[in-house]
Enzyme design. Sequence first.
Site, PDB file in Angstrom:
ATOM      1  N   LYS A   1      -6.307  -3.579   3.682  1.00 20.54           N
ATOM      2  CA  LYS A   1      -6.562  -3.278   5.095  1.00 20.54           C
ATOM      3  C   LYS A   1      -5.369  -3.614   5.970  1.00 20.54           C
ATOM      4  O   LYS A   1      -5.139  -2.956   6.988  1.00 20.54           O
ATOM      5  CB  LYS A   1      -7.786  -4.056   5.583  1.00 20.54           C
ATOM      6  CG  LYS A   1      -9.089  -3.668   4.910  1.00 20.54           C
ATOM      7  CD  LYS A   1     -10.266  -4.424   5.490  1.00 20.54           C
ATOM      8  CE  LYS A   1     -10.165  -5.927   5.280  1.00 20.54           C
ATOM      9  NZ  LYS A   1     -10.121  -6.317   3.850  1.00 20.54           N
TER      10      LYS A   1
ATOM     11  N   GLN B   1     -12.107  -9.431   5.138  1.00 17.85           N
ATOM     12  CA  GLN B   1     -13.012  -9.306   3.977  1.00 17.85           C
ATOM     13  C   GLN B   1     -13.479  -7.843   3.799  1.00 17.85           C
ATOM     14  O   GLN B   1     -12.772  -6.932   4.179  1.00 17.85           O
ATOM     15  CB  GLN B   1     -14.195 -10.272   4.097  1.00 17.85           C
ATOM     16  CG  GLN B   1     -13.833 -11.731   3.910  1.00 17.85           C
ATOM     17  CD  GLN B   1     -13.440 -12.420   5.203  1.00 17.85           C
ATOM     18  OE1 GLN B   1     -13.991 -12.171   6.254  1.00 17.85           O
ATOM     19  NE2 GLN B   1     -12.482 -13.321   5.128  1.00 17.85           N
TER      20      GLN B   1
ATOM     21  N   ASP C   1      -9.772  -7.441   0.145  1.00 18.24           N
ATOM     22  CA  ASP C   1      -8.484  -7.295  -0.561  1.00 18.24           C
ATOM     23  C   ASP C   1      -8.170  -5.837  -0.871  1.00 18.24           C
ATOM     24  O   ASP C   1      -7.452  -5.538  -1.834  1.00 18.24           O
ATOM     25  CB  ASP C   1      -8.479  -8.105  -1.871  1.00 18.24           C
ATOM     26  CG  ASP C   1      -8.833  -9.559  -1.666  1.00 18.24           C
ATOM     27  OD1 ASP C   1      -8.230 -10.181  -0.784  1.00 18.24           O
ATOM     28  OD2 ASP C   1      -9.724 -10.067  -2.367  1.00 18.24           O
TER      29      ASP C   1
ATOM     30  N   GLY D   1      -6.567 -12.818   4.438  1.00 21.55           N
ATOM     31  CA  GLY D   1      -5.111 -12.739   4.343  1.00 21.55           C
ATOM     32  C   GLY D   1      -4.647 -11.306   4.272  1.00 21.55           C
ATOM     33  O   GLY D   1      -5.192 -10.507   3.516  1.00 21.55           O
ATOM     34  N   HIS D   2      -3.658 -10.954   5.090  1.00 19.14           N
ATOM     35  CA  HIS D   2      -3.058  -9.629   5.049  1.00 19.14           C
ATOM     36  C   HIS D   2      -1.590  -9.783   4.667  1.00 19.14           C
ATOM     37  O   HIS D   2      -0.856 -10.547   5.291  1.00 19.14           O
ATOM     38  CB  HIS D   2      -3.135  -8.937   6.414  1.00 19.14           C
ATOM     39  CG  HIS D   2      -4.518  -8.577   6.834  1.00 19.14           C
ATOM     40  ND1 HIS D   2      -5.520  -8.305   5.923  1.00 19.14           N
ATOM     41  CD2 HIS D   2      -5.076  -8.431   8.060  1.00 19.14           C
ATOM     42  CE1 HIS D   2      -6.626  -7.998   6.591  1.00 19.14           C
ATOM     43  NE2 HIS D   2      -6.390  -8.084   7.874  1.00 19.14           N
TER      44      HIS D   2
END
Length: 446
Positions: free
Chosen positions: A16, A223, A13, A40-41
Amino acid sequence: MANVIVIGAQWGDEGKGKITDLLSRSADVIVRSQGGVNAGHTLVVQGQTFKLHLIPSGILYKDKECIIGSGTVVDPKVLLEEIAQLSRLNVSTENLTISQTAHVTMPYHRIIDQASEERRGKHKIGTTGRGIGPTYADKSERTGIRIIDLMNEDSLRQKLEWTVNYKNVILEKLYNLEPLDPATVIEEYIGYAEQLKPYVIDSSLRIYEAIQKRKNILFEGAQGTLLDLDHGTYPYVTSSSPIAGGACVGSGIGPTMIDRVIGVAKAYTTRVGEGPFPTEISGEMGEYLSERGCEFGTTTGRRRRCGWFDAVIGRYAVRINGLDCLAITKLDILDELDEIQVCVAYQLDGKICHHFPSNAKDFARCQPIYKTVPGWKQSTVDCRTLEDLPKKALNYLKFLAELMEVPIAIVSLGASRDQTIIVEDPIHGPKRALLDPNGDVAHNYF
């Protein structure tokens, strides 16, 4: 030509997605190397918000090839939903490809994941419940279903008839749950196979050919370092290897083909889920960082735990990944603070500890040793060069670079693409970034 790995230098988180999106401008190929829909991005481009879980961030550029590598575990239903979502937003996925050897997340993986976590009770590890761990477990047990298996209907039927019945024994006998209907599962995944077939390739070969043609390749992980299965805060980790070495394995290339590794870290630290967190802040300040930083997981919506910047885990990330440079994100979240704490070491059993302890029980007992630095009490959101930053904000960044012992190449000051200071492009720039802790003057910025 440069082949660059982007990794998280904390517990994930870190932002990235935005950094990968920015660097994708200079890349020809973007490769997602590990993880699954537990990642998740969130990207904000020209006021539009894109939330991706499997598709590489570079998909927002029309001329980039985006590859889902063999180390990624693919939930076909979620992937097809992402493709449809992007289509509704007029984003093409014609340059998206998927490794034929990537493993597939099945319905029984999700059910077992959720049931197992519930049964752990107070010993839960904070899984997302998306079936990632059980998918990787089947991969290791050599009972997994791969994308290439989806492409052969007869083979898929044969494998799933046995596997679903085998998993049903676990669901019924161990968890007292209803069994799955093998025929229903088989037909569902045959349907997915037809839709995914145009995207499937030998990804290792495709990446190698791109390297031979001297194209710029960006390897995108999910991650963060401290969630690595081997080198993270086990057992409160993910089920794959989000460190730089894992990018090579998950993409199917050798380490000598990598030119640079950039680590992404927040200007403070967050962690989602369970596990030790030495610099975690409770009370009003923790709530302040959470609210101001919008610290809620892209995948689960869970509130992230917030704490001060931890240079001990930062130096560990530098060592484990061989980081060349850093991207520091969310500096603007600290804009209003009078003082900022930075963890420079731990105290453990009366001794000062400068290195991350591999023993999980020791790590849980570590007490942070802080250095207080002054806040800048000015907005940084409109800064676009290092010269625009308040002097105290610049000093804070320089201090982080000194503690981590690597230069800073990128500073992010908001969610949008343009809210960024690109000190040096890690793909096209020189080996040393400008904001260098070992230099007194860096291109007249100091």
